[in-house]
Design an enzyme around this catalytic site. Structure first.
Site, PDB file in Angstrom:
ATOM      1  N   GLY A  24       0.901  -1.288  -0.112  1.00  0.00           N
ATOM      2  CA  GLY A  24      -0.054   0.063  -0.016  1.00  0.00           C
ATOM      3  C   GLY A  24       0.771   1.293   0.055  1.00  0.00           C
ATOM      4  N   ARG A  28       7.218   1.752   0.857  1.00  0.00           N
ATOM      5  CA  ARG A  28       7.602   0.460   0.877  1.00  0.00           C
ATOM      6  C   ARG A  28       8.207  -0.089  -0.223  1.00  0.00           C
ATOM      7  NH1 ARG A  28       4.625  -2.568   5.904  1.00  0.00           N
ATOM      8  NH2 ARG A  28       5.997  -1.603   7.411  1.00  0.00           N
ATOM      9  N   ARG A  47       2.064  11.273  -8.575  1.00  0.00           N
ATOM     10  CA  ARG A  47       1.508  11.434  -7.334  1.00  0.00           C
ATOM     11  C   ARG A  47       2.399  10.690  -6.157  1.00  0.00           C
ATOM     12  NH1 ARG A  47      -4.256  12.497  -6.778  1.00  0.00           N
ATOM     13  NH2 ARG A  47      -5.042  13.213  -8.812  1.00  0.00           N
ATOM     14  N   ARG A  91      -0.607  -8.509  -3.739  1.00  0.00           N
ATOM     15  CA  ARG A  91      -0.755  -7.592  -2.495  1.00  0.00           C
ATOM     16  C   ARG A  91       0.039  -7.944  -1.496  1.00  0.00           C
ATOM     17  NH1 ARG A  91      -2.423  -3.928   1.077  1.00  0.00           N
ATOM     18  NH2 ARG A  91      -4.062  -4.464   2.450  1.00  0.00           N
ATOM     19  N   SER A  94      -0.755  -5.182   5.386  1.00  0.00           N
ATOM     20  CA  SER A  94      -1.078  -5.577   6.765  1.00  0.00           C
ATOM     21  C   SER A  94      -2.608  -5.582   6.953  1.00  0.00           C
ATOM     22  CB  SER A  94      -0.525  -4.683   8.061  1.00  0.00           C
ATOM     23  OG  SER A  94      -1.123  -3.491   7.744  1.00  0.00           O
ATOM     24  N   GLU A 183      -9.068  -5.755   6.157  1.00  0.00           N
ATOM     25  CA  GLU A 183      -7.888  -4.999   5.601  1.00  0.00           C
ATOM     26  C   GLU A 183      -8.924  -4.059   4.487  1.00  0.00           C
ATOM     27  OE1 GLU A 183      -6.994  -5.770   1.871  1.00  0.00           O
ATOM     28  OE2 GLU A 183      -8.913  -6.258   1.955  1.00  0.00           O
ATOM     29  N   SER A 207      -1.111  -6.983  11.979  1.00  0.00           N
ATOM     30  CA  SER A 207      -0.304  -5.741  12.410  1.00  0.00           C
ATOM     31  C   SER A 207      -1.206  -5.566  13.937  1.00  0.00           C
ATOM     32  CB  SER A 207      -0.281  -4.645  11.813  1.00  0.00           C
ATOM     33  OG  SER A 207      -1.695  -4.258  11.267  1.00  0.00           O
ATOM     34  N   ASP A 208      -2.266  -5.967  13.948  1.00  0.00           N
ATOM     35  CA  ASP A 208      -3.147  -5.846  15.275  1.00  0.00           C
ATOM     36  C   ASP A 208      -4.113  -6.741  15.361  1.00  0.00           C
ATOM     37  OD1 ASP A 208      -4.039  -3.894  12.775  1.00  0.00           O
ATOM     38  OD2 ASP A 208      -5.872  -3.931  13.963  1.00  0.00           O
ATOM     39  N   ARG A 221       6.750  -4.613  12.895  1.00  0.00           N
ATOM     40  CA  ARG A 221       6.382  -4.229  11.507  1.00  0.00           C
ATOM     41  C   ARG A 221       7.441  -4.574  10.462  1.00  0.00           C
ATOM     42  NH1 ARG A 221       1.199  -1.129  10.859  1.00  0.00           N
ATOM     43  NH2 ARG A 221       0.441  -1.178  13.119  1.00  0.00           N
TER      44      ARG A 221
HETATM   45  N1  ADE Z   1      -5.057  -2.977   8.210  1.00  0.00           N
HETATM   46  C1  ADE Z   1      -4.370  -3.351   9.285  1.00  0.00           C
HETATM   47  N2  ADE Z   1      -5.160  -3.584  10.566  1.00  0.00           N
HETATM   48  C2  ADE Z   1      -6.433  -3.036  10.109  1.00  0.00           C
HETATM   49  C3  ADE Z   1      -7.659  -2.808  10.689  1.00  0.00           C
HETATM   50  N3  ADE Z   1      -7.832  -3.079  11.943  1.00  0.00           N
HETATM   51  N4  ADE Z   1      -8.459  -2.449   9.996  1.00  0.00           N
HETATM   52  C4  ADE Z   1      -8.447  -2.184   8.468  1.00  0.00           C
HETATM   53  N5  ADE Z   1      -7.407  -2.360   7.929  1.00  0.00           N
HETATM   54  C5  ADE Z   1      -6.113  -2.886   8.614  1.00  0.00           C
END
Ligand code: ADE
Length: 238
Positions: A24, A28, A47, A91, A94, A183, A207-208, A221
């Site tokens: 994204g 990166r 852009r 793709r 995270s 995501e 990531s969470d 990360r």
């Molecule tokens: N990408 C990583 N964490 C996310 C989340 N909590 N909601 C949407 N996209 C994400």
């Protein structure tokens, strides 16, 4: 015959490979080009959506940012497929885990993408379509993860238009239907790829986790991301 330029991608003669990694974040893309590609040349800066082509283990590979959200992913992937001849689009991003089994840094491979977006309406199908990833790419990456001792989960994800949800139970409702993670881009990629008859795969590091409320640090990360890039780039072998 591939076009030489579109409103959003102006390669100015630089090549774009049939296989492309799509993070994204455009920075990166630059990090991947500088760290993993040999002989990388930049093919886009419109852009600041940076794109590069080089080689990985001797095979041609491109990488380009897509921005966040389905519209951004959809327009870049559409141009890459229809105007620049990309045939394998991966793709790398995270996701937020929706089940407690998804540990931080685990990898999620999107078998299919559900969505709360209206993107699929334009295909005007006589029902509800479930866009899926390429099984060939998914199988290859899943086996590669196992060989490397990386925990990978394959299943449904939800591509959401909203990061912040107005209703408290939005993500739980998807989780109850077996959706692994949330995501914001995959459905646009999978729909475009399927409609054009090309291969796509979306893979993420967790990531969470929205159930356990664990969250990765910026250092975690970066490490998880590097591991995922090496895995994703193996699709050049196919
Ligand atoms: N990408 C990583 N964490 C996310 C989340 N909590 N909601 C949407 N996209 C994400």
């Amino acid at each position: 015959m591939p076009r030489t330029s579109t409103p959003h991608i102006k390669p100015d003669g630089a090549p774009i490979a049939e296989t492309i990694l799509l993070p994204g974040d455009p920075l990166r893309a630059r990090y991947i080009a500088e760290t993993f590609l040999e002989d990388a040349v930049q093919f886009n800066s419109v852009r600041n959506m940076l794109g590069y082509t080089g080689t990985f283990n001797g095979r041609e590979l491109s990488v380009m940012g897509t921005g966040m959200g389905i519209p951004s992913m959809a327009l870049y992937s559409w141009e890459l497929i229809h105007e620049f001849g990309c045939r394998k689009l991966v793709r790398i991003g995270s996701c937020g885990g929706l089940t407690p089994e998804l540990g931080l840094n685990d990898i999620v491979l999107a078998q299919a993408a559900s969505t709360d977006s209206n993107y699929l309406a334009q295909f005007d199908l006589p029902g509800t379509w479930a866009p899926t990833g390429s099984f060939r790419l998914l199988d290859h990456v899943y086996r590669g993860a196992a060989e490397r001792g990386i925990t990978a989960h394959a299943g449904n994800v939800v591509s959401s238009d909203t990061f912040y949800h107005a209703q408290d139970d939005t993500t739980q409702r998807w989780a109850r239907m077996g959706v692994l993670a949330v995501e914001m881009e995959t459905v646009g990629l999978y729909a475009n790829a399927a409609a054009a008859g090309v291969e796509a795969l979306a893979m993420f590091t967790v990531s969470d986790n929205l159930v356990t409320h664990e969250e990765m640090s910026p250092e975690q990360r970066q490490t998880g991301f590097a591991q995922m890039i090496e895995l994703a780039a193996t699709v050049t072998e196919l």
